[in-house]
Design an enzyme around this catalytic site. Structure first.
Site, PDB file in Angstrom:
ATOM      1  N   GLY A  52      50.937  33.566  49.942  1.00  0.00           N
ATOM      2  CA  GLY A  52      50.355  34.918  50.032  1.00  0.00           C
ATOM      3  C   GLY A  52      49.814  35.349  48.682  1.00  0.00           C
ATOM      4  O   GLY A  52      50.110  34.745  47.654  1.00  0.00           O
ATOM      5  N   GLY A  79      50.042  36.821  45.677  1.00  0.00           N
ATOM      6  CA  GLY A  79      51.131  37.336  44.855  1.00  0.00           C
ATOM      7  C   GLY A  79      50.634  38.116  43.661  1.00  0.00           C
ATOM      8  O   GLY A  79      51.368  38.880  43.039  1.00  0.00           O
ATOM      9  N   LYS A 118      42.205  40.176  40.893  1.00  0.00           N
ATOM     10  CA  LYS A 118      43.187  39.125  40.614  1.00  0.00           C
ATOM     11  C   LYS A 118      43.923  39.494  39.330  1.00  0.00           C
ATOM     12  O   LYS A 118      43.295  39.620  38.276  1.00  0.00           O
ATOM     13  CB  LYS A 118      42.448  37.783  40.464  1.00  0.00           C
ATOM     14  CG  LYS A 118      43.337  36.590  40.230  1.00  0.00           C
ATOM     15  CD  LYS A 118      42.519  35.316  40.383  1.00  0.00           C
ATOM     16  CE  LYS A 118      43.313  34.082  39.993  1.00  0.00           C
ATOM     17  NZ  LYS A 118      42.518  32.853  40.167  1.00  0.00           N
ATOM     18  N   GLY A 152      52.813  39.439  39.195  1.00  0.00           N
ATOM     19  CA  GLY A 152      51.513  39.812  39.758  1.00  0.00           C
ATOM     20  C   GLY A 152      50.420  40.011  38.727  1.00  0.00           C
ATOM     21  O   GLY A 152      49.331  40.468  39.045  1.00  0.00           O
ATOM     22  N   ARG A 200      37.012  39.444  41.762  1.00  0.00           N
ATOM     23  CA  ARG A 200      36.472  38.246  42.408  1.00  0.00           C
ATOM     24  C   ARG A 200      35.716  38.652  43.669  1.00  0.00           C
ATOM     25  O   ARG A 200      36.158  39.519  44.415  1.00  0.00           O
ATOM     26  CB  ARG A 200      37.631  37.316  42.741  1.00  0.00           C
ATOM     27  CG  ARG A 200      37.231  36.056  43.465  1.00  0.00           C
ATOM     28  CD  ARG A 200      38.245  34.953  43.259  1.00  0.00           C
ATOM     29  NE  ARG A 200      39.467  35.155  44.028  1.00  0.00           N
ATOM     30  CZ  ARG A 200      40.501  34.325  43.996  1.00  0.00           C
ATOM     31  NH1 ARG A 200      40.474  33.250  43.215  1.00  0.00           N
ATOM     32  NH2 ARG A 200      41.578  34.548  44.714  1.00  0.00           N
ATOM     33  N   ASP A 227      46.136  26.021  50.108  1.00  0.00           N
ATOM     34  CA  ASP A 227      45.886  27.463  49.955  1.00  0.00           C
ATOM     35  C   ASP A 227      44.686  27.719  49.048  1.00  0.00           C
ATOM     36  O   ASP A 227      44.192  28.847  48.988  1.00  0.00           O
ATOM     37  CB  ASP A 227      47.127  28.178  49.391  1.00  0.00           C
ATOM     38  CG  ASP A 227      47.602  27.562  48.090  1.00  0.00           C
ATOM     39  OD1 ASP A 227      47.905  26.358  48.085  1.00  0.00           O
ATOM     40  OD2 ASP A 227      47.653  28.267  47.074  1.00  0.00           O
ATOM     41  N   ASN A 228      44.231  26.693  48.362  1.00  0.00           N
ATOM     42  CA  ASN A 228      43.071  26.847  47.488  1.00  0.00           C
ATOM     43  C   ASN A 228      41.827  26.220  48.092  1.00  0.00           C
ATOM     44  O   ASN A 228      40.916  25.835  47.376  1.00  0.00           O
ATOM     45  CB  ASN A 228      43.367  26.231  46.112  1.00  0.00           C
ATOM     46  CG  ASN A 228      44.448  27.000  45.368  1.00  0.00           C
ATOM     47  OD1 ASN A 228      44.679  28.171  45.652  1.00  0.00           O
ATOM     48  ND2 ASN A 228      45.108  26.347  44.439  1.00  0.00           N
ATOM     49  N   ASP A 240      39.641  29.536  43.229  1.00  0.00           N
ATOM     50  CA  ASP A 240      40.827  29.408  42.407  1.00  0.00           C
ATOM     51  C   ASP A 240      40.650  28.471  41.215  1.00  0.00           C
ATOM     52  O   ASP A 240      41.035  27.312  41.235  1.00  0.00           O
ATOM     53  CB  ASP A 240      42.025  28.974  43.253  1.00  0.00           C
ATOM     54  CG  ASP A 240      43.203  29.876  42.948  1.00  0.00           C
ATOM     55  OD1 ASP A 240      43.349  30.235  41.769  1.00  0.00           O
ATOM     56  OD2 ASP A 240      43.949  30.233  43.867  1.00  0.00           O
TER      57      ASP A 240
HETATM   58  P1  AMP Z   1      47.620  29.708  42.380  1.00  0.00           P
HETATM   59  O1  AMP Z   1      48.204  28.646  41.536  1.00  0.00           O
HETATM   60  O2  AMP Z   1      46.840  30.741  41.629  1.00  0.00           O
HETATM   61  O3  AMP Z   1      46.855  29.161  43.563  1.00  0.00           O
HETATM   62  O4  AMP Z   1      48.859  30.527  42.975  1.00  0.00           O
HETATM   63  C1  AMP Z   1      49.803  29.965  43.835  1.00  0.00           C
HETATM   64  C2  AMP Z   1      50.664  31.048  44.396  1.00  0.00           C
HETATM   65  O5  AMP Z   1      51.430  31.686  43.373  1.00  0.00           O
HETATM   66  C3  AMP Z   1      49.901  32.174  45.088  1.00  0.00           C
HETATM   67  O6  AMP Z   1      50.667  32.622  46.186  1.00  0.00           O
HETATM   68  C4  AMP Z   1      49.819  33.219  44.019  1.00  0.00           C
HETATM   69  O7  AMP Z   1      49.633  34.507  44.547  1.00  0.00           O
HETATM   70  C5  AMP Z   1      51.170  33.080  43.347  1.00  0.00           C
HETATM   71  N1  AMP Z   1      51.153  33.569  41.961  1.00  0.00           N
HETATM   72  C6  AMP Z   1      50.511  33.021  40.905  1.00  0.00           C
HETATM   73  N2  AMP Z   1      50.709  33.746  39.782  1.00  0.00           N
HETATM   74  C7  AMP Z   1      51.496  34.796  40.119  1.00  0.00           C
HETATM   75  C8  AMP Z   1      52.057  35.908  39.416  1.00  0.00           C
HETATM   76  N3  AMP Z   1      51.842  36.099  38.110  1.00  0.00           N
HETATM   77  N4  AMP Z   1      52.809  36.778  40.117  1.00  0.00           N
HETATM   78  C9  AMP Z   1      53.034  36.615  41.428  1.00  0.00           C
HETATM   79  N5  AMP Z   1      52.546  35.593  42.148  1.00  0.00           N
HETATM   80  C10 AMP Z   1      51.779  34.694  41.512  1.00  0.00           C
HETATM   81 MG    MG Z   2      45.661  29.942  44.853  1.00  0.00          MG
END
Ligand code: AMP
Ligand code: MG
Length: 488
Positions: free
Chosen positions: A92, A94, A115, A128, A178, A254-255, A264
């Site tokens: 989800g 995050g 983002k 987040g 984004r 997810d990407n 991403d």
């Molecule tokens: P990503 O590597 O950007 O594709 O992120 C993978 C997952 O980790 C996704 O669900 C993001 O929303 C979550 N995520 C990445 N960075 C953070 C953060 N700083 N706080 C909360 N969730 C995060």
């Molecule tokens: Mg991602």
């Protein structure tokens, strides 16, 4: 707020995603930040989106930092799951907030997402937030990809929050705005298939079809047709990545978008010398997402999409599997067709002939043997130059060159015609890792000039400008090999 009513900065929201069952999203509570300030605004994109550029730049920082919302905002985070390096997880948004779906006068719909704007219902242990460096990186690389004619999400702005974020070091917090055709991912379907009922899965699939491929609503089996379409978009997308030496670095399900846009920009990087096993990401220790493996991994991801769609494809499980199987088996052939058609163009071969694929592969093998720079080698050939590099001096290259010359001037084509096409598809400049890092470093330390110059150069990668020359330089021999880190 007075500035909220000021024509809403040109935003016209129509939040169709909110019509999906509630399990597909969570409402986000705003996380107002200390001191929002817009550092970068993509004026060209803002104009294309018909936004009020000046109002946005003057008063829009609180909105772009997620401290306030414009009128009619959706203000949600989306639910999705995904295979991360092969392991299935609930994920989800995050650290992303969907402001809403902005619809332009010609009825094109864009997700506007922040983002790094703070915690959401899917943040799990995370804060987040995002650091300035990685958000600048996504801005630069996504805009470079767009200029290189690769389908991609876009970057509208980078806004600082005035708040520190805590990682292994303390960084300046920032938010990237984004813009995407949508944020529907393979992982959104995995979420529906694993955590929701069949009706919800069906609603999601129909939603995705209507939003991205409406003509498929009338197909005999629209879910098979949908799978075929996403497969086609992804085969084409990954071929586009290969053409320019782009390594995504974290091709988790997810990407991977349903729209076929690159999404991403975390540990992504560009290959200098041609080598199929190139990996830059510090976390990709097994080389799962190496340059040469990207097509195969895209096929793997599409198979996960196919699995998720099985309940919709046919009521009879065996029948559904067979239909899905038949579709995903097309991936390698389809990918190869996209790839070799594109490479043929990159080598100025204007018709399709037997033996073209071997000719492409032979050149790539020579590049690999001589550690030749992928981009510069192709550009040199496009300009009919043979710079003083080992590859061009090797006898094997001489042999290849003769075959190639004969090939491109076949059927009455001229060398000039071939070179013209080559110059239109082989970039002079790509975002080279060492230059990107230097520009971001300088920006973070307060000197924005190198970043803005690099951005300018990368926005025009096919036409030679005087300032291009220095950006074709490779990292010096004594520079340590580039390693990329996940942008959190
Ligand atoms: P990503 O590597 O950007 O594709 O992120 C993978 C997952 O980790 C996704 O669900 C993001 O929303 C979550 N995520 C990445 N960075 C953070 C953060 N700083 N706080 C909360 N969730 C995060
Ligand atoms: Mg991602």
């Amino acid at each position: 707020m007075t500035n909220q009513t000021k024509e809403n900065y040109g935003f016209h929201f129509d939040n169709s995603y909110l019509q999906l069952p509630h399990e597909f999203y969570g409402k986000v509570k705003l996380n107002p930040v200390e001191e929002p300030a817009i550092l970068l605004l993509n004026r060209t994109l803002a104009k294309q989106l018909e936004l009020d550029v000046d109002a946005l730049f003057t008063d829009g920082a609180p909105i772009l930092a997620g401290s306030q919302m414009p009128n009619e905002a959706a203000q949600i985070a989306q639910a999705y799951a995904g295979h991360q390096f092969g392991h299935f997880n609930m994920l989800g948004d995050g650290r992303a907030l969907l402001i809403g779906e902005h619809v332009t006068t010609n009825n094109t719909r864009f997700d506007i997402q922040l983002k790094g704007s703070g915690r959401t219902p899917y943040s799990r242990g995370g804060d987040g937030r995002a650091a300035l460096g990685p958000m600048l990186r996504e801005f630069l690389i996504s805009e470079a990809m767009f200029a290189l004619h690769v389908p991609t999400t876009r970057s509208l702005a980078v806004t600082t929050t005035g708040e520190p974020i805590y990682r292994e070091q303390i960084y300046e917090g920032a938010v990237l705005t984004r813009v995407a055709a949508s944020h529907l991912r393979v992982g959104t379907f995995q979420y529906a298939a694993n955590f929701c009922d069949r009706d919800a899965l069906k609603e999601l699939a129909d939603y995705a079809i209507i939003r991205h491929y409406p003509q498929l609503m009338h197909a005999e089996n629209r879910y098979v047709a949908f799978l075929e379409k996403v497969l086609d978009r992804q085969a084409s997308l990954v071929a586009n990545w290969q053409f320019i030496g782009f390594i995504h670095g974290v091709m988790n399900t997810d990407n991977m978008t349903i729209s076929g846009e690159t999404i991403d920009y975390g540990p992504c990087a560009f290959m200098d010398h041609y080598n199929r096993s190139t990996v830059f990401s510090s976390i990709d220790t097994q080389g799962r997402y190496a340059y040469g493996k990207q097509p195969q991994m895209a096929g793997w991801n599409i198979t996960r999409l196919a699995e998720s769609l099985l309940p919709l494809i046919h009521d009879d499980v065996d029948e559904a599997i067979q239909l899905a199987q038949k579709t995903i088996e097309q991936f390698p052939t389809l990918y190869e067709a996209y790839y070799y058609n594109g490479m043929r163009e990159k080598l100025g071969m204007l018709t399709a002939e037997l033996g073209d694929e071997a000719l492409v592969d032979e050149l790539l093998t020579l590049m690999e043997e001589h550690e030749a720079d992928y981009t510069n080698t192709l550009r040199a050939l496009s300009e009919n130059k043979r710079p003083n590099k080992p590859i061009f001096q090797s006898p094997n290259f001489g042999e290849w060159e003769q075959k190639w010359m004969t090939r491109i001037t076949q059927r009455g084509a001229t060398l000039e015609e071939a070179l013209k096409v080559m110059q239109s598809v082989n970039p002079i400049v790509i975002p080279r890792n060492h230059q990107v890092e230097q520009a971001i470093q300088a920006f973070v330390e307060g000197d924005t000039a190198p970043f803005l110059e690099l951005l300018q150069v990368l926005t025009n990668p096919f036409h030679l400008q005087p300032e291009h020359q220095k950006y074709t330089q490779l990292p010096s021999e004594d520079e340590p090999p580039f390693v990329s880190y996940c942008g959190t």
